[in-house]
Design a protein around this motif. Structure first.
Motif, PDB file in Angstrom:
ATOM      1  N   TYR A   6      -1.558   1.080 -10.902  1.00 35.15           N
ATOM      2  CA  TYR A   6      -0.999   0.226 -11.949  1.00 35.15           C
ATOM      3  C   TYR A   6       0.354   0.763 -12.433  1.00 35.15           C
ATOM      4  O   TYR A   6       1.259  -0.016 -12.742  1.00 35.15           O
ATOM      5  N   ARG A   7       0.489   2.071 -12.510  1.00 35.89           N
ATOM      6  CA  ARG A   7       1.779   2.647 -12.908  1.00 35.89           C
ATOM      7  C   ARG A   7       2.862   2.278 -11.893  1.00 35.89           C
ATOM      8  O   ARG A   7       3.987   1.933 -12.271  1.00 35.89           O
ATOM      9  N   THR A   8       2.513   2.355 -10.619  1.00 40.01           N
ATOM     10  CA  THR A   8       3.482   1.984  -9.587  1.00 40.01           C
ATOM     11  C   THR A   8       3.851   0.516  -9.711  1.00 40.01           C
ATOM     12  O   THR A   8       5.030   0.144  -9.613  1.00 40.01           O
ATOM     13  N   ALA A   9       2.852  -0.326  -9.931  1.00 39.58           N
ATOM     14  CA  ALA A   9       3.111  -1.760 -10.066  1.00 39.58           C
ATOM     15  C   ALA A   9       4.018  -2.043 -11.254  1.00 39.58           C
ATOM     16  O   ALA A   9       4.934  -2.881 -11.168  1.00 39.58           O
ATOM     17  N   LEU A  10       3.798  -1.352 -12.357  1.00 38.27           N
ATOM     18  CA  LEU A  10       4.641  -1.544 -13.536  1.00 38.27           C
ATOM     19  C   LEU A  10       6.071  -1.125 -13.239  1.00 38.27           C
ATOM     20  O   LEU A  10       7.032  -1.809 -13.639  1.00 38.27           O
ATOM     21  N   SER A  11       6.236  -0.033 -12.530  1.00 31.68           N
ATOM     22  CA  SER A  11       7.577   0.417 -12.162  1.00 31.68           C
ATOM     23  C   SER A  11       8.281  -0.616 -11.286  1.00 31.68           C
ATOM     24  O   SER A  11       9.480  -0.884 -11.451  1.00 31.68           O
ATOM     25  N   GLU A  25     -10.860   6.040 -11.272  1.00 27.32           N
ATOM     26  CA  GLU A  25     -10.048   5.462 -12.334  1.00 27.32           C
ATOM     27  C   GLU A  25      -8.651   6.081 -12.345  1.00 27.32           C
ATOM     28  O   GLU A  25      -7.674   5.415 -12.710  1.00 27.32           O
ATOM     29  N   GLY A  26      -8.549   7.329 -11.925  1.00 24.75           N
ATOM     30  CA  GLY A  26      -7.229   7.931 -11.802  1.00 24.75           C
ATOM     31  C   GLY A  26      -6.392   7.244 -10.726  1.00 24.75           C
ATOM     32  O   GLY A  26      -5.190   7.008 -10.913  1.00 24.75           O
ATOM     33  N   HIS A  27      -7.029   6.891  -9.618  1.00 25.94           N
ATOM     34  CA  HIS A  27      -6.323   6.158  -8.569  1.00 25.94           C
ATOM     35  C   HIS A  27      -5.890   4.776  -9.064  1.00 25.94           C
ATOM     36  O   HIS A  27      -4.778   4.313  -8.763  1.00 25.94           O
ATOM     37  N   GLU A  39      -7.513   2.806 -17.957  1.00 21.48           N
ATOM     38  CA  GLU A  39      -7.856   3.646 -16.819  1.00 21.48           C
ATOM     39  C   GLU A  39      -7.578   5.116 -17.129  1.00 21.48           C
ATOM     40  O   GLU A  39      -8.330   6.000 -16.709  1.00 21.48           O
ATOM     41  N   SER A  40      -6.501   5.384 -17.855  1.00 19.26           N
ATOM     42  CA  SER A  40      -6.182   6.763 -18.231  1.00 19.26           C
ATOM     43  C   SER A  40      -7.284   7.359 -19.103  1.00 19.26           C
ATOM     44  O   SER A  40      -7.704   8.512 -18.903  1.00 19.26           O
TER      45      SER A  40
END
Length: 323
Positions: free
Chosen positions: A164-169, A157-159, A123-124
């Motif tokens: 996904y970053r939040t979910a990983l955290s 894709e930024g959203h 996504e990045s």
């Protein structure tokens, strides 16, 4: 599926792990998975060329799934219910058998954390590089609609990346909540001409459609793994994002690309693609896999070639009935 250029797999979306968590022992034992199972890892590490060929296969099978479902909808609009059923059933085979078996051999599915990291990377790349570049090029080439769409997808894709970053955290820290899944703004794709004039924009649309179809297929595997490992909220996030990639992003690009024609044209396109894969692409992959001792992969390529030959014959029969 369709014949398509063998491209370098999109960064992050098709990074093939040499070792990932086994999800189904059946595939590792060379037994095909059921349609509701996720992919697992092959026991013996595969040759890099075999992995590259599997990546090409996965991208093509995912694209075929997405395209054939659009062709099925068009056949339905034309009152050709039998052809619609044929396209849909073939699409299911491409995704639930061909794609998943290739993903199992390649070891695509890892832990939930690994799956999120791969999704974040993909996504990045699309947010920061690919879609921004495509938008700039389309604007330069005078394809304003495509430039607007690419810019919109870059933002989307930024959203997705941020969710996904939040979910990983959440998974790594044990604190917080998995974000709610996004909702797809479904785009209808009737038969129509290509709506861009630049060859570069057309090529970029093709690249983007293959990437979005691949993202859908992989995220659905990641969602299934999340469900099986007791993470229903993460499964919903993956599945909801997959729906956006397919029903909004892929579909919006398909409209501009003129992907869907009348049913006779769609059948001819499908026949040409299936015959190419049955006679050239997959036999070549099988020979390469055998040459380096990747027996399971060679068997997969041979079996898939035989399936594609049957698909071509079924599509040809359907076309003959319409003449």
């Amino acid at each position: 599926m369709f014949r398509h250029s063998i491209r370098t797999v999109l960064v992050g979306l098709c990074t093939l792990a040499a070792a990932s968590q086994a999800v189904t022992a059946a595939v590792a034992a060379d037994t095909p998975t059921a349609s509701d199972q996720t992919a697992s890892v092959a026991v013996r590490p595969l040759n890099p060329q075999t992995l590259a060929d599997l990546a090409t296969a996965m991208k093509g099978e995912a694209f075929a799934y997405a395209s054939y479902n659009l062709f099925a909808a068009q056949a339905g609009r034309e009152g050709l219910s039998r052809v619609a059923v044929l396209f849909r059933s073939t699409a299911r085979t491409e995704l639930n058998e061909h794609f998943r078996e290739a993903a199992a051999l390649a070891g695509v599915v890892g832990s939930n954390e690994d799956n999120l990291r791969e999704a974040i990377n993909g996504e990045s790349y699309e947010h920061e590089t690919m879609y921004r570049q495509f938008a700039e090029q389309a604007g330069t080439d005078g394809d304003a609609q495509a430039a607007e769409l690419f810019a919109e997808l870059a933002a989307d894709e930024g959203h997705h990346r941020d969710a996904y970053r939040t979910a990983l955290s959440v998974l790594t820290s044990g604190h917080g909540a998995i974000p709610a899944p996004p909702r797809a703004d479904t785009v209808q794709v009737p038969a129509g001409p290509i709506q861009v004039k630049s060859a570069r924009t057309k090529a970029n649309l093709d690249t983007a459609m293959h990437g979005e179809a691949l993202a859908y297929a992989k995220y659905m595997l990641f969602a299934a793994h999340a469900r099986q490992t007791g993470q229903p909220a993460l499964a919903q996030l993956f599945a909801g994002t997959a729906d956006v990639e397919l029903h909004e992003h892929f579909a919006g690009e398909a409209v501009l690309a003129g992907l869907v024609g009348i049913t006779k044209e769609n059948l001819r396109k499908a026949i040409a693609g299936e015959r190419y894969e049955a006679t050239t692409l997959y036999p070549g992959f099988a020979a390469q896999a055998m040459a380096v001792g990747d027996i399971s992969a060679a068997r997969y390529f041979r079996d898939t070639a035989a399936d594609e030959a049957r698909h071509a014959a079924a599509f040809q029969q359907a076309l003959d009935r319409l003449r």
